[in-house]
Enzyme design. Sequence first.
Site, PDB file in Angstrom:
ATOM      1  N   HIS A 127     -62.653  58.107 -29.155  1.00 10.91           N
ATOM      2  CA  HIS A 127     -63.735  58.809 -30.017  1.00 10.91           C
ATOM      3  C   HIS A 127     -64.399  57.688 -30.684  1.00 10.91           C
ATOM      4  CE1 HIS A 127     -60.703  62.389 -30.295  1.00 10.91           C
ATOM      5  NE2 HIS A 127     -61.724  62.682 -29.592  1.00 10.91           N
ATOM      6  N   GLU A 130     -64.319  56.061 -34.328  1.00 10.00           N
ATOM      7  CA  GLU A 130     -62.891  55.505 -35.172  1.00 10.00           C
ATOM      8  C   GLU A 130     -62.982  54.040 -34.900  1.00 10.00           C
ATOM      9  OE1 GLU A 130     -60.248  58.483 -33.008  1.00 10.00           O
ATOM     10  OE2 GLU A 130     -61.207  60.110 -33.714  1.00 10.00           O
ATOM     11  N   ARG A 182     -68.677  61.318 -32.169  1.00 12.91           N
ATOM     12  CA  ARG A 182     -67.367  61.515 -31.646  1.00 12.91           C
ATOM     13  C   ARG A 182     -67.271  61.349 -30.218  1.00 12.91           C
ATOM     14  NH1 ARG A 182     -62.159  64.118 -32.934  1.00 12.91           N
ATOM     15  NH2 ARG A 182     -61.532  65.493 -31.376  1.00 12.91           N
ATOM     16  N   HIS A 251     -56.250  55.922 -32.039  1.00  6.93           N
ATOM     17  CA  HIS A 251     -57.344  56.845 -32.746  1.00  6.93           C
ATOM     18  C   HIS A 251     -57.252  56.694 -34.187  1.00  6.93           C
ATOM     19  CE1 HIS A 251     -58.329  59.914 -29.503  1.00  6.93           C
ATOM     20  NE2 HIS A 251     -57.154  59.080 -28.959  1.00  6.93           N
ATOM     21  N   GLU A 326     -52.385  57.606 -34.864  1.00  7.85           N
ATOM     22  CA  GLU A 326     -53.707  57.753 -35.776  1.00  7.85           C
ATOM     23  C   GLU A 326     -53.554  56.469 -36.889  1.00  7.85           C
ATOM     24  OE1 GLU A 326     -56.111  59.750 -35.307  1.00  7.85           O
ATOM     25  OE2 GLU A 326     -55.184  61.606 -34.212  1.00  7.85           O
TER      26      GLU A 326
HETATM   27  O1  0X9 Z   1     -57.673  65.756 -32.061  1.00  9.82           O
HETATM   28  C1  0X9 Z   1     -57.586  64.589 -31.554  1.00  9.82           C
HETATM   29  O2  0X9 Z   1     -58.322  64.360 -30.456  1.00  9.82           O
HETATM   30  C2  0X9 Z   1     -56.748  63.471 -32.193  1.00  9.82           C
HETATM   31  N1  0X9 Z   1     -57.026  63.588 -33.664  1.00  9.82           N
HETATM   32  S1  0X9 Z   1     -58.756  62.700 -33.888  1.00  9.82           S
HETATM   33  O3  0X9 Z   1     -58.861  62.814 -35.386  1.00  9.82           O
HETATM   34  N2  0X9 Z   1     -58.367  61.201 -33.727  1.00  9.82           N
HETATM   35  O4  0X9 Z   1     -59.716  63.335 -33.158  1.00  9.82           O
HETATM   36  C3  0X9 Z   1     -55.331  64.012 -32.171  1.00  9.82           C
HETATM   37  C4  0X9 Z   1     -54.833  64.285 -30.532  1.00  9.82           C
HETATM   38  C5  0X9 Z   1     -53.334  64.448 -30.358  1.00  9.82           C
HETATM   39  N3  0X9 Z   1     -53.079  64.569 -29.058  1.00  9.82           N
HETATM   40  C6  0X9 Z   1     -53.209  65.934 -28.555  1.00  9.82           C
HETATM   41  N4  0X9 Z   1     -53.637  66.994 -29.070  1.00  9.82           N
HETATM   42  N5  0X9 Z   1     -52.849  66.043 -27.271  1.00  9.82           N
HETATM   43 ZN    ZN Z   2     -59.563  60.114 -32.302  1.00 13.43          ZN
END
Ligand code: 0X9
Ligand code: ZN
Length: 364
Positions: A127, A130, A182, A251, A326
């Site tokens: 992303h 980040e 993003r 992330h 995260e």
């Molecule tokens: O939403 C996401 O892609 C991730 N959070 S972020 O705030 N960095 O965008 C979390 C991803 C967790 N993993 C999966 N959902 N597979």
């Molecule tokens: Zn992310």
Amino acid sequence: ISTWGGNITSLDILVKPQSLQSVSKALLDNNIGYEVIIQDLQKAIDEENPPLNEDDYEDRAGHRLTWQSYHRLADIYGFLDYLAASHPNLCSLHTIGNSIEGRPLKVLKISNGNPGNKAVWVDGGIHAREWISPATVTHIINYLVENLNREDGALQNIDWHILAVGNPDGYEYSHTTDRLWRKNRRRGQCYGTDLNRNFGHHWGGKGSGKHPCQEIYGGSGPFSEPETAAIRNYITGTNAGAPWKAYISFHSYGQYILYPWGYDQVVPQDHGDLQAVANKAASAIRAVTGAYYRVGSSAILLYPASGGSDDWAKGTVGMKYAYTIELRDSGRYGFVLPASYIIPTATEALAALKAIASTVGRGA
Ligand code: 0X9
Ligand code: ZN
């Protein structure tokens, strides 16, 4: 309004000044408590990444990367090129594909060449906004290259495959044009696919968008994007190498160590093992910096989101230890984390990675 972060109990949202009154009224009318964390986002952005002086580079030969500021892609790639050239017995640099705008995707492999090694994948910068993620991953790379021969056996017996910037186009765009970008930079009616909705395990399910204008647009099909296809091809194509045991994707933000599944509120049958190793990683973090990271499965702790890299790594490739970490913070600065936090964040991330890797390197 746009959504930044959140979990099942709270949500961080960005509200434009003209909407502040109506949004706060709507929240109050519905008995939803709120707090303003960042009053002036542009001011926070302006203060996040102060420029370096030329003498900050003075003592380093060969590259321009520091961990005192967030650097552009050219500095990060210059650092990787430099490591590969200066440590040819330990490092090799592989361009695993190109981004949609044609930038190379560079994986640094760090290995002592032992035949019994296990393979671990680490990525950052999936992303764009980040920024703490590539900064942390390059810091980890630097540590591994300089210290691997002094580490204990469990860390040495690993082939590290590290992609510091998984979304180079978005990363550059977040530096030049839109700090809060993003997705990747696929062209269209609206630009960009969310690369962490584009992997092939339960692609297109809960928490992924069908429309290109959404921030969580999953793309036209699984691995429709060159960035995710390159990762898939590299990981599934190196069958002759060491067996893949772990996939760690960095992330931000929120301070979580997440394991599958992300696509729905269910857990894999070996979730006890994933939870135990994640707990070790979270304790290691607390021991080095005192930061608190919560541990759990993605869809249960955060929200369901399908097409993530971690789900694919575990569900399709069969890597046992698949995590999304995260990084900082837990909401004070969110994505706009001042550069002075890079070193503490990277230090704790390294401790977490060592905890995971020591399980893998011992053959668990
Ligand atoms: O939403 C996401 O892609 C991730 N959070 S972020 O705030 N960095 O965008 C979390 C991803 C967790 N993993 C999966 N959902 N597979
Ligand atoms: Zn992310």
